[in-house]
Design a protein around this motif. Structure first.
Motif, PDB file in Angstrom:
ATOM      1  N   GLN A 346       0.863  -0.997  -0.112  1.00 14.96           N
ATOM      2  CA  GLN A 346      -0.028   0.084  -0.025  1.00 14.96           C
ATOM      3  C   GLN A 346       0.850   1.198  -0.011  1.00 14.96           C
ATOM      4  O   GLN A 346       0.485   2.381  -0.470  1.00 14.96           O
ATOM      5  N   LEU A 347       1.903   1.393   0.501  1.00 12.73           N
ATOM      6  CA  LEU A 347       2.724   2.323   0.816  1.00 12.73           C
ATOM      7  C   LEU A 347       3.419   2.709  -0.721  1.00 12.73           C
ATOM      8  O   LEU A 347       3.585   3.835  -1.164  1.00 12.73           O
ATOM      9  N   GLU A 348       3.785   1.631  -1.340  1.00 14.25           N
ATOM     10  CA  GLU A 348       4.452   1.818  -2.830  1.00 14.25           C
ATOM     11  C   GLU A 348       3.301   2.176  -3.614  1.00 14.25           C
ATOM     12  O   GLU A 348       3.613   2.994  -4.470  1.00 14.25           O
ATOM     13  N   GLN A 349       2.151   1.743  -3.482  1.00 13.22           N
ATOM     14  CA  GLN A 349       0.969   2.121  -4.266  1.00 13.22           C
ATOM     15  C   GLN A 349       0.596   3.665  -4.196  1.00 13.22           C
ATOM     16  O   GLN A 349       0.206   4.289  -5.123  1.00 13.22           O
ATOM     17  N   THR A 350       0.813   3.901  -3.012  1.00  9.90           N
ATOM     18  CA  THR A 350       0.495   5.422  -2.698  1.00  9.90           C
ATOM     19  C   THR A 350       1.501   6.393  -3.297  1.00  9.90           C
ATOM     20  O   THR A 350       1.171   7.567  -4.043  1.00  9.90           O
ATOM     21  N   LEU A 351       2.964   6.066  -3.351  1.00 14.69           N
ATOM     22  CA  LEU A 351       3.846   6.853  -3.939  1.00 14.69           C
ATOM     23  C   LEU A 351       3.639   6.922  -5.705  1.00 14.69           C
ATOM     24  O   LEU A 351       3.726   7.638  -6.381  1.00 14.69           O
ATOM     25  N   LYS A 352       3.091   5.565  -6.389  1.00 13.62           N
ATOM     26  CA  LYS A 352       2.816   5.614  -7.586  1.00 13.62           C
ATOM     27  C   LYS A 352       1.635   6.402  -7.875  1.00 13.62           C
ATOM     28  O   LYS A 352       1.431   7.012  -8.985  1.00 13.62           O
ATOM     29  N   GLN A 353       0.633   6.450  -7.057  1.00 15.63           N
ATOM     30  CA  GLN A 353      -0.421   7.256  -7.205  1.00 15.63           C
ATOM     31  C   GLN A 353      -0.311   8.635  -7.534  1.00 15.63           C
ATOM     32  O   GLN A 353      -0.777   9.402  -8.443  1.00 15.63           O
ATOM     33  N   PHE A 354       0.832   9.245  -6.889  1.00 13.76           N
ATOM     34  CA  PHE A 354       1.137  10.656  -6.874  1.00 13.76           C
ATOM     35  C   PHE A 354       2.277  10.912  -7.650  1.00 13.76           C
ATOM     36  O   PHE A 354       3.018  11.868  -7.630  1.00 13.76           O
ATOM     37  N   HIS A 355       2.835   9.828  -8.547  1.00 12.09           N
ATOM     38  CA  HIS A 355       3.850   9.803  -9.377  1.00 12.09           C
ATOM     39  C   HIS A 355       5.282  10.375  -8.466  1.00 12.09           C
ATOM     40  O   HIS A 355       5.819  11.315  -8.969  1.00 12.09           O
ATOM     41  N   ILE A 356       5.552   9.842  -7.562  1.00 12.45           N
ATOM     42  CA  ILE A 356       6.581   9.974  -6.785  1.00 12.45           C
ATOM     43  C   ILE A 356       7.552   8.880  -7.165  1.00 12.45           C
ATOM     44  O   ILE A 356       7.609   8.019  -7.101  1.00 12.45           O
ATOM     45  N   LYS A 357       8.801   9.642  -7.653  1.00 14.14           N
ATOM     46  CA  LYS A 357       9.949   8.752  -7.808  1.00 14.14           C
ATOM     47  C   LYS A 357      10.874   8.802  -6.702  1.00 14.14           C
ATOM     48  O   LYS A 357      11.412   9.682  -6.636  1.00 14.14           O
ATOM     49  N   LEU A 358      11.243   7.682  -6.168  1.00 13.52           N
ATOM     50  CA  LEU A 358      12.413   7.600  -5.148  1.00 13.52           C
ATOM     51  C   LEU A 358      13.599   7.732  -5.767  1.00 13.52           C
ATOM     52  O   LEU A 358      13.945   7.021  -6.829  1.00 13.52           O
ATOM     53  N   LYS A 359      14.809   8.470  -5.055  1.00  9.45           N
ATOM     54  CA  LYS A 359      16.029   8.383  -5.283  1.00  9.45           C
ATOM     55  C   LYS A 359      16.792   7.227  -4.800  1.00  9.45           C
ATOM     56  O   LYS A 359      16.765   7.230  -3.682  1.00  9.45           O
ATOM     57  N   THR A 360      17.322   6.263  -5.624  1.00  5.29           N
ATOM     58  CA  THR A 360      18.112   5.346  -4.926  1.00  5.29           C
ATOM     59  C   THR A 360      19.477   6.078  -4.364  1.00  5.29           C
ATOM     60  O   THR A 360      20.078   6.978  -4.959  1.00  5.29           O
ATOM     61  N   PRO A 361      19.876   5.311  -3.424  1.00  6.12           N
ATOM     62  CA  PRO A 361      21.238   5.723  -2.765  1.00  6.12           C
ATOM     63  C   PRO A 361      22.320   5.654  -3.950  1.00  6.12           C
ATOM     64  O   PRO A 361      22.555   4.739  -4.476  1.00  6.12           O
ATOM     65  N   GLY A 362      23.151   6.931  -3.909  1.00  7.77           N
ATOM     66  CA  GLY A 362      24.372   7.080  -4.887  1.00  7.77           C
ATOM     67  C   GLY A 362      23.906   7.200  -6.170  1.00  7.77           C
ATOM     68  O   GLY A 362      24.761   7.128  -7.053  1.00  7.77           O
ATOM     69  N   ALA A 363      22.574   7.510  -6.305  1.00 12.79           N
ATOM     70  CA  ALA A 363      21.918   7.825  -7.919  1.00 12.79           C
ATOM     71  C   ALA A 363      22.619   9.490  -8.509  1.00 12.79           C
ATOM     72  O   ALA A 363      22.798   9.568  -9.333  1.00 12.79           O
ATOM     73  N   ASP A 364      22.675  10.225  -7.405  1.00 11.74           N
ATOM     74  CA  ASP A 364      23.386  11.521  -7.876  1.00 11.74           C
ATOM     75  C   ASP A 364      24.645  11.497  -7.941  1.00 11.74           C
ATOM     76  O   ASP A 364      25.235  12.611  -8.608  1.00 11.74           O
ATOM     77  N   ALA A 365      25.601  10.640  -7.602  1.00  7.84           N
ATOM     78  CA  ALA A 365      26.870  10.539  -7.902  1.00  7.84           C
ATOM     79  C   ALA A 365      27.226  10.084  -9.260  1.00  7.84           C
ATOM     80  O   ALA A 365      26.529   9.268 -10.070  1.00  7.84           O
ATOM     81  N   PRO A 366      28.282  11.022  -9.763  1.00 11.58           N
ATOM     82  CA  PRO A 366      28.496  10.613 -11.094  1.00 11.58           C
ATOM     83  C   PRO A 366      29.120   9.358 -11.451  1.00 11.58           C
ATOM     84  O   PRO A 366      30.036   8.853 -10.563  1.00 11.58           O
ATOM     85  N   SER A 367      28.991   8.635 -12.510  1.00  7.12           N
ATOM     86  CA  SER A 367      29.749   7.169 -12.700  1.00  7.12           C
ATOM     87  C   SER A 367      31.022   7.500 -13.233  1.00  7.12           C
ATOM     88  O   SER A 367      31.650   8.671 -13.361  1.00  7.12           O
ATOM     89  N   TRP A 368      31.975   6.426 -13.271  1.00  9.60           N
ATOM     90  CA  TRP A 368      33.607   6.554 -13.437  1.00  9.60           C
ATOM     91  C   TRP A 368      33.671   7.228 -14.795  1.00  9.60           C
ATOM     92  O   TRP A 368      34.713   7.760 -15.071  1.00  9.60           O
ATOM     93  N   LEU A 369      32.749   6.978 -15.727  1.00  8.59           N
ATOM     94  CA  LEU A 369      33.034   7.383 -17.219  1.00  8.59           C
ATOM     95  C   LEU A 369      32.611   9.010 -17.101  1.00  8.59           C
ATOM     96  O   LEU A 369      33.402   9.621 -17.899  1.00  8.59           O
ATOM     97  N   GLU A 370      31.757   9.648 -16.405  1.00 10.89           N
ATOM     98  CA  GLU A 370      31.469  10.726 -16.347  1.00 10.89           C
ATOM     99  C   GLU A 370      32.622  11.557 -15.729  1.00 10.89           C
ATOM    100  O   GLU A 370      32.906  12.657 -15.986  1.00 10.89           O
ATOM    101  N   GLU A 371      33.125  11.114 -14.968  1.00 12.05           N
ATOM    102  CA  GLU A 371      34.359  11.561 -14.061  1.00 12.05           C
ATOM    103  C   GLU A 371      35.636  11.514 -14.856  1.00 12.05           C
ATOM    104  O   GLU A 371      36.480  12.585 -14.505  1.00 12.05           O
ATOM    105  N   GLN A 372      35.798  10.811 -15.925  1.00 11.83           N
ATOM    106  CA  GLN A 372      36.830  11.040 -16.810  1.00 11.83           C
ATOM    107  C   GLN A 372      37.020  12.272 -17.377  1.00 11.83           C
ATOM    108  O   GLN A 372      36.104  12.610 -18.205  1.00 11.83           O
TER     109      GLN A 372
END
Length: 372
Positions: A346-372
């Motif tokens: 029910q908790l996950e369904q609530t977030l889908k109802q309001f189109h809320i996307k969770l950020k996974t840990p480390g998603a904002d960190a750049p990849s090793w290819l972007e750092e080069q």
């Protein structure tokens, strides 16, 4: 035979057969003028000043024939102290004495250039108008606070503005509490995740308690995951309410401040006009009354426009506020209820109802290819 009377040599004017003056008279005039001038100056170099002759400062003496009756006479200014200049004027000479410039035309129309606008004077005029307007508004505010001046009041609009300001304070209080809850929940989720990792490590190293540590590790990790889901819902609620309070409502209150400033100016110029109308009417006061009437009309139109803008914004704000808060309150309730009930689905369904996307840990960190 009668004796001839002696003739005055000064009265003789010899003429030729065609009636013109002899050259001897002109030579006599030039000789007298030459002797009357300082040594070393020619006729073309001579200039006349108010103090006599000077070779380097003022106007030029030009000899020429006397103008005919069809031509316009020329004006000449001659120093009375110069005898030679008087003789020149008597013989029909043109005397040109410039008043300011080094060289001046003898004839022709005089064109006066239009006065160029001075930017400093324009700025000074703007400062003067601003100072006068500030003085009038300050006097109006002081008189209202002292209870001596009258103010224009729209009872219905003023009541709506008071309600809006009171609601803004209450929404800000809810926003601060929600932010505190989010911070505390984040700390709890972080602690649960660390506790789950510790249980999982002990389950691998303690063979006799492998299952017990494993159950607790799975439970804490599940609680941490559900906590992150709830944290995403609460943060979405905070962002929406923050936008409503600090952008939408604040923009409306900014228009309200402009409306109040227009109301003060309107009352200030209205008071001035009333005072002038109560005074005497004469040639001195009538222009002031007319000018005051014009300024009053300008500020009245501004006041009416701002009042209309505030009414429209309050109407749209009320509609937007109800819609936004309805959705956010439903989201907050369903997420909290599902989390403490342990209903992960029910908790996950609530977030889908309001189109809320969770950020996974480390998603904002750049990849090793972007750092080069």
């Amino acid at each position: 035979m009668a004796q001839e009377s002696p003739k005055n040599s000064a009265a003789e004017i010899p003429v030729t057969s065609n009636g013109q003056l002899e050259d001897s008279h002109e030579h006599s005039f030039n000789r007298d003028l030459k002797y009357s001038l300082p040594v070393g100056l020619g006729l073309s170099e001579t200039k006349i000043t108010p103090h006599g002759f000077d070779s380097a400062k003022e106007g030029v003496v030009e000899a020429g024939p006397f103008p005919s009756s069809s031509a316009s006479p020329k004006s000449s200014v001659i120093s009375p102290s110069s005898a030679a200049a008087s003789r020149l004027a008597g013989q029909g000479c043109d005397l040109i004495i410039p008043t300011g410039n080094r060289a001046q035309q003898k004839s022709g129309p005089v064109v006066l250039a239009d006065e160029v606008k001075n930017p400093a004077m324009e700025k000074l005029e703007l400062v003067r108008k601003w100072s006068l307007n500030t003085y009038k508004c300050t006097r109006q505010i002081i008189s209202e606070k002292l209870g001596r001046g009258s103010r224009t009041v729209d009872l219905e609009l003023e009541a709506q503005i008071d309600i809006l300001r009171d609601n803004k304070k209450k929404y800000e209080h809810i926003l601060r509490l929600a932010q505190t809850l989010s911070t505390q929940l984040f700390q709890m989720v972080h602690t649960q995740r660390q506790l789950g990792d510790a249980f999982a490590d002990l389950s691998l190293k303690s063979l006799e308690l492998h299952e017990e540590f494993g159950y607790n590790a799975d439970t804490q990790k599940l609680l941490a995951k559900n906590g992150e889901t709830l944290l995403g819902a609460i943060n979405f609620f905070i962002a929406s309410v923050n936008t409503l309070v600090n952008k939408t409502i604040e923009d409306t209150l900014l228009t309200v401040k402009q409306y109040e400033s227009a109301r003060i100016e309107y009352d200030a110029y209205r008071t001035d006009l009333e005072e002038l109308n109560l005074g005497p009417r004469d040639a001195n006061t009538l222009p002031k009354i007319e000018q005051s009437q014009q300024l009053f009309q300008v500020h009245k139109e501004k006041y009416d426009k701002m009042r209309n803008d505030v009414s429209i914004k309050l109407k749209f704000l009320e509609e937007n506020k109800v819609k936004v808060l309805h959705n956010q309150l439903v989201l907050f309730h369903n997420a909290i209820a599902a989390y403490f009930a342990g209903n992960q689905k029910q908790l996950e369904q609530t977030l889908k109802q309001f189109h809320i996307k969770l950020k996974t840990p480390g998603a904002d960190a750049p990849s090793w290819l972007e750092e080069q």
